[in-house]
Write a protein that holds these residues in place. Sequence first.
Motif, PDB file in Angstrom:
ATOM      1  N   SER A  72       0.814  -1.220   0.000  1.00 35.18           N
ATOM      2  CA  SER A  72       0.000   0.000   0.000  1.00 35.18           C
ATOM      3  C   SER A  72       0.847   1.269   0.000  1.00 35.18           C
ATOM      4  N   ASP A  73       2.144   1.129  -0.227  1.00 35.05           N
ATOM      5  CA  ASP A  73       3.049   2.284  -0.210  1.00 35.05           C
ATOM      6  C   ASP A  73       3.684   2.433  -1.594  1.00 35.05           C
ATOM      7  N   SER A 154      -5.500  -5.624  -8.203  1.00 40.42           N
ATOM      8  CA  SER A 154      -4.222  -4.910  -8.051  1.00 40.42           C
ATOM      9  C   SER A 154      -3.465  -4.793  -9.373  1.00 40.42           C
TER      10      SER A 154
END
Length: 197
Positions: A72-73, A154
């Motif tokens: 998530s970064d 994703s």
Amino acid sequence: MGLTGGIASGKTAVSDRFAALGAAVIDTDQLAREVVAPGTEGLAAVRERFGAAVIDARGELDRRALRERIFSDQAARRDLEAITHPRIRARVTQRLAEAEAPYAIVVVPLLVEAGWAESYDRILVVDAEPSKQRERLMARDHVDRAQADRALASQTQRERRLALADDVIVNDGTPDELDARVQTLHRQYLGMAGRAG
């Protein structure tokens, strides 16, 4: 040729068939593991950027810990790509130079996301309906539907991959049908290689 496709679309099934027909097959997932193997500059760079928490007790990359860091970064993901992508590309170039085959297939699962499409003479997309991908992913990775859907979400949009494709293999049938589709493209690629050579 650059070969790509969504998760669980059948990229390995297709690339294995091309290899059996005599094509040189270079798998960037395998190269991605090589460039961060113990003792490599790549692993040292990953450790320097992400810390000892992503290295396991054997001195190998702890992929799960790293995945959790970058999931998530986006900045961390870009940092990791800045470490690994140039090293992977250098190995692809080396393997292509060493290849003794009429043509080569470079398997790049994230070809669209990485912006590597311009590196290849043709782009081959292995495509499957999302429902088929989900079913295969759940069976292959022993995950539930929600986990499979997160993995599918994703990735880049299917339409974006297909828009870049010169060739498409729809992998939704029997193994014999897949054999026939690969053999048709193999003959086409041999003809193209002959004209280029």
